[in-house]
Design an enzyme around this catalytic site. Structure first.
Site, PDB file in Angstrom:
ATOM      1  N   ASP A   1       3.645 -49.890  43.416  1.00 32.52           N
ATOM      2  CA  ASP A   1       2.462 -50.161  42.596  1.00 32.52           C
ATOM      3  C   ASP A   1       2.787 -50.410  41.123  1.00 32.52           C
ATOM      4  OD1 ASP A   1       0.558 -50.195  44.523  1.00 32.52           O
ATOM      5  OD2 ASP A   1      -0.129 -48.140  44.219  1.00 32.52           O
TER       6      ASP A   1
ATOM      7  N   HIS B   1       6.664 -40.693  45.200  1.00 42.35           N
ATOM      8  CA  HIS B   1       6.291 -41.099  46.558  1.00 42.35           C
ATOM      9  C   HIS B   1       6.417 -39.913  47.495  1.00 42.35           C
ATOM     10  CE1 HIS B   1       6.108 -43.427  50.266  1.00 42.35           C
ATOM     11  NE2 HIS B   1       5.494 -44.326  49.516  1.00 42.35           N
TER      12      HIS B   1
ATOM     13  N   HIS C   1      -3.269 -43.396  46.139  1.00 38.27           N
ATOM     14  CA  HIS C   1      -2.746 -44.348  47.142  1.00 38.27           C
ATOM     15  C   HIS C   1      -2.811 -45.730  46.494  1.00 38.27           C
ATOM     16  CE1 HIS C   1      -1.668 -45.979  50.962  1.00 38.27           C
ATOM     17  NE2 HIS C   1      -2.711 -45.642  51.702  1.00 38.27           N
TER      18      HIS C   1
HETATM   19  N1  ACO Z   1       3.601 -38.322  37.519  1.00 37.37           N
HETATM   20  C1  ACO Z   1       3.907 -37.076  37.106  1.00 37.37           C
HETATM   21  N2  ACO Z   1       4.267 -36.078  37.928  1.00 37.37           N
HETATM   22  C2  ACO Z   1       4.323 -36.359  39.235  1.00 37.37           C
HETATM   23  C3  ACO Z   1       4.032 -37.637  39.734  1.00 37.37           C
HETATM   24  C4  ACO Z   1       3.667 -38.637  38.820  1.00 37.37           C
HETATM   25  N3  ACO Z   1       3.366 -39.852  39.246  1.00 37.37           N
HETATM   26  N4  ACO Z   1       4.185 -37.637  41.071  1.00 37.37           N
HETATM   27  C5  ACO Z   1       4.545 -36.393  41.396  1.00 37.37           C
HETATM   28  N5  ACO Z   1       4.631 -35.623  40.290  1.00 37.37           N
HETATM   29  C6  ACO Z   1       4.978 -34.226  40.229  1.00 37.37           C
HETATM   30  C7  ACO Z   1       3.739 -33.385  40.563  1.00 37.37           C
HETATM   31  O1  ACO Z   1       2.980 -33.084  39.421  1.00 37.37           O
HETATM   32  C8  ACO Z   1       4.353 -32.170  41.198  1.00 37.37           C
HETATM   33  O2  ACO Z   1       4.870 -31.358  40.176  1.00 37.37           O
HETATM   34  P1  ACO Z   1       4.790 -29.749  40.287  1.00 37.37           P
HETATM   35  O3  ACO Z   1       5.592 -29.422  41.515  1.00 37.37           O
HETATM   36  O4  ACO Z   1       5.387 -29.293  39.008  1.00 37.37           O
HETATM   37  O5  ACO Z   1       3.339 -29.431  40.450  1.00 37.37           O
HETATM   38  C9  ACO Z   1       5.543 -32.738  41.974  1.00 37.37           C
HETATM   39  O6  ACO Z   1       5.900 -33.943  41.272  1.00 37.37           O
HETATM   40  C10 ACO Z   1       5.207 -33.071  43.421  1.00 37.37           C
HETATM   41  O7  ACO Z   1       4.051 -33.942  43.437  1.00 37.37           O
HETATM   42  P2  ACO Z   1       2.983 -34.017  44.597  1.00 37.37           P
HETATM   43  O8  ACO Z   1       1.771 -34.731  44.101  1.00 37.37           O
HETATM   44  O9  ACO Z   1       2.789 -32.655  45.194  1.00 37.37           O
HETATM   45  O10 ACO Z   1       3.786 -34.907  45.652  1.00 37.37           O
HETATM   46  P3  ACO Z   1       3.172 -35.598  46.908  1.00 37.37           P
HETATM   47  O11 ACO Z   1       4.299 -35.877  47.818  1.00 37.37           O
HETATM   48  O12 ACO Z   1       2.016 -34.834  47.437  1.00 37.37           O
HETATM   49  O13 ACO Z   1       2.555 -36.932  46.297  1.00 37.37           O
HETATM   50  C11 ACO Z   1       2.248 -39.023  45.384  1.00 37.37           C
HETATM   51  C12 ACO Z   1       3.109 -38.175  46.331  1.00 37.37           C
HETATM   52  C13 ACO Z   1       0.769 -38.823  45.727  1.00 37.37           C
HETATM   53  C14 ACO Z   1       2.602 -40.492  45.574  1.00 37.37           C
HETATM   54  C15 ACO Z   1       2.525 -38.558  43.939  1.00 37.37           C
HETATM   55  O14 ACO Z   1       3.863 -38.837  43.584  1.00 37.37           O
HETATM   56  C16 ACO Z   1       1.573 -39.213  42.970  1.00 37.37           C
HETATM   57  O15 ACO Z   1       0.453 -38.721  42.786  1.00 37.37           O
HETATM   58  N6  ACO Z   1       1.990 -40.360  42.334  1.00 37.37           N
HETATM   59  C17 ACO Z   1       1.085 -41.108  41.487  1.00 37.37           C
HETATM   60  C18 ACO Z   1       0.133 -41.945  42.340  1.00 37.37           C
HETATM   61  C19 ACO Z   1       0.812 -43.162  42.915  1.00 37.37           C
HETATM   62  O16 ACO Z   1       1.586 -43.825  42.249  1.00 37.37           O
HETATM   63  N7  ACO Z   1       0.446 -43.462  44.155  1.00 37.37           N
HETATM   64  C20 ACO Z   1       0.970 -44.656  44.837  1.00 37.37           C
HETATM   65  C21 ACO Z   1       1.746 -44.229  46.032  1.00 37.37           C
HETATM   66  S1  ACO Z   1       2.676 -45.592  46.695  1.00 37.37           S
HETATM   67  C22 ACO Z   1       1.557 -46.671  47.297  1.00 37.37           C
HETATM   68  O17 ACO Z   1       0.418 -46.364  47.638  1.00 37.37           O
HETATM   69  C23 ACO Z   1       2.038 -48.085  47.349  1.00 37.37           C
END
Ligand code: ACO
Length: 370
Positions: free
Chosen positions: A307, A256, A217
């Site tokens: 971010d 996201h 987050h």
């Molecule tokens: N880097 C690499 N791969 C990613 C990323 C990333 N940043 N984000 C998602 N993926 C991939 C996952 O590994 C997953 O792949 P898979 O299906 O092969 O296992 C797929 O995309 C789906 O990802 P999830 O984590 O299941 O998606 P979810 O909707 O639960 O998560 C989240 C969203 C938490 C924002 C995710 O994209 C993430 O972890 N991003 C990095 C953290 C981040 O930047 N957070 C800030 C959010 S915005 C804010 O707070 C202002």
């Protein structure tokens, strides 16, 4: 089973009149588009909009800014507690603890105080953070007050002990607008769950701060900066990202839960990052960030969220990386406040069900027979 969803993705968990996020209408705060607000409004105007549910007139805004300035004083008991917190502590824990401590000094005795507490928290958080930070890392005990009227200017003035650069202050003001509200994100939902038990305002905000802290987050902006800072050239960055992806690591600041093709806030902060890089003739951080963005799109079709470019923009302002997520708190406290107020206005305890996947009922075995 039918309505089960990992991480509650896609589940409508309640009604809200505060923001639209990714519903085909774009990102709006109380109906006003984020593009218009970032272009024309100040953060204090947006804070007023979120907390008081209307855009202020000029006279109301002037009075609101003066009120926030008058609410900056740090109680001496709070300063004593801040001085006791070790320098190894993450600054998010300073805000979590400071917010909780303020709740003991100025408790919410009844819900009619909620607007006053929202304003007090908004006004005091920058001083709270900088007091602890400078006490530990600059050997300085500050008052927590400054001559700057805006929260962005106040924070930069406290942090750097000088009048802030206009471009940096303007960027921070926009960034606070962008971070202010985002519907049922994890920290806001945590605040609403706490508020829905009819707990006090400070407990709701403390829950939210603890939830925002994690790298999935708010903590993503710090992790993004660590990646960018570890690279000297764009080619370095490309290699580093490819390696991390090959190891199935996430690249923080990308992707996201709600947005699927772009985060509408990202291009706004990206433009500010570029502007600051050009003004300082120090564009390498920006070009490294751009390469990471290109690689992430090419390899994963993932786009930067707010971010990612916030990281370089804050770095250009001389803000230490560990303070990036606390800045998010300084802003999002307005959205959290709006949600706590909204939750209380039509409250029902938030208590979902779980799908049980444990053992079938079984006989208890006396301790000596196990
Ligand atoms: N880097 C690499 N791969 C990613 C990323 C990333 N940043 N984000 C998602 N993926 C991939 C996952 O590994 C997953 O792949 P898979 O299906 O092969 O296992 C797929 O995309 C789906 O990802 P999830 O984590 O299941 O998606 P979810 O909707 O639960 O998560 C989240 C969203 C938490 C924002 C995710 O994209 C993430 O972890 N991003 C990095 C953290 C981040 O930047 N957070 C800030 C959010 S915005 C804010 O707070 C202002």
């Amino acid at each position: 089973m039918s309505n089960k969803s990992a991480g509650l993705a896609g589940v409508v968990a309640g009604q809200s009149a505060i923001a639209t996020v990714g519903t085909g209408q774009g990102l709006n705060y109380r109906g006003y588009s984020i593009d218009d607000l970032a272009m024309h409004a100040s953060f204090e105007e947006v804070a007023y909009l979120l907390i008081y549910n209307k855009l202020p007139t000029r006279a109301e805004l002037t009075a609101y800014i003066a009120k926030l300035v008058s609410l900056r004083t740090l109680p001496s008991e709070l300063k004593s507690v801040l001085r006791l917190i070790p320098p190894t502590t993450h600054p998010m824990d300073i805000l979590r603890t400071g917010c909780s401590m303020l709740g003991t000094l100025e408790p919410e005795l009844d819900f009619t105080q909620q607007f006053a507490i929202a304003d007090r928290l908004l006004a005091i958080l920058p001083g709270m953070l900088c007091y602890w930070y400078l006490y530990n890392f600059a050997d300085k005990e500050i008052s927590g007050l400054s001559d700057e009227a805006t929260i962005a200017g106040h924070f930069l003035a406290l942090l750097h002990s000088r009048k802030p650069d206009k471009l940096q202050r303007d960027m921070l003001d926009v960034s606070l607008i962008l971070y202010a509200e985002h519907e049922f994100n994890a920290s806001t939902f945590a605040a609403r769950v706490t508020a829905a038990t009819l707990s006090d305002f400070y407990s709701a905000i403390t829950s939210a701060i603890g939830t925002l802290r994690g790298p999935l987050h708010g903590g993503a902006n710090e992790a993004a900066m660590e990646l960018i800072a570890a690279c000297i050239t764009p080619d370095d960055a490309e290699r580093e990202v490819m390696q991390r992806l090959a190891m199935k690591n996430k690249i923080m600041g990308f992707g996201h839960r709600v947005y699927k093709t772009c985060d509408p806030r990202s291009n706004i902060i990206k433009a500010w990052s570029k502007k600051l890089g050009v003004a300082q003739s120090a564009e390498s951080l920006y070009t490294i960030s751009e390469r990471i963005e290109a690689v992430m799109w090419r390899e994963k079709k993932l786009f930067p969220n707010l971010d990612f470019y916030s990281a370089s923009a804050y770095h250009y302002c001389g803000i230490p990386t560990a303070l990036f997520t606390p800045i998010f708190v300084m802003s999002r406290v307005t959205g959290w406040a709006a949600h706590v107020i909204e939750q209380r206005a039509d409250n029902r305890l938030i208590r979902p069900d779980a799908e049980y996947i444990g053992p079938d009922p079984r006989k208890y075995v006396a301790i000596d027979n196990r």
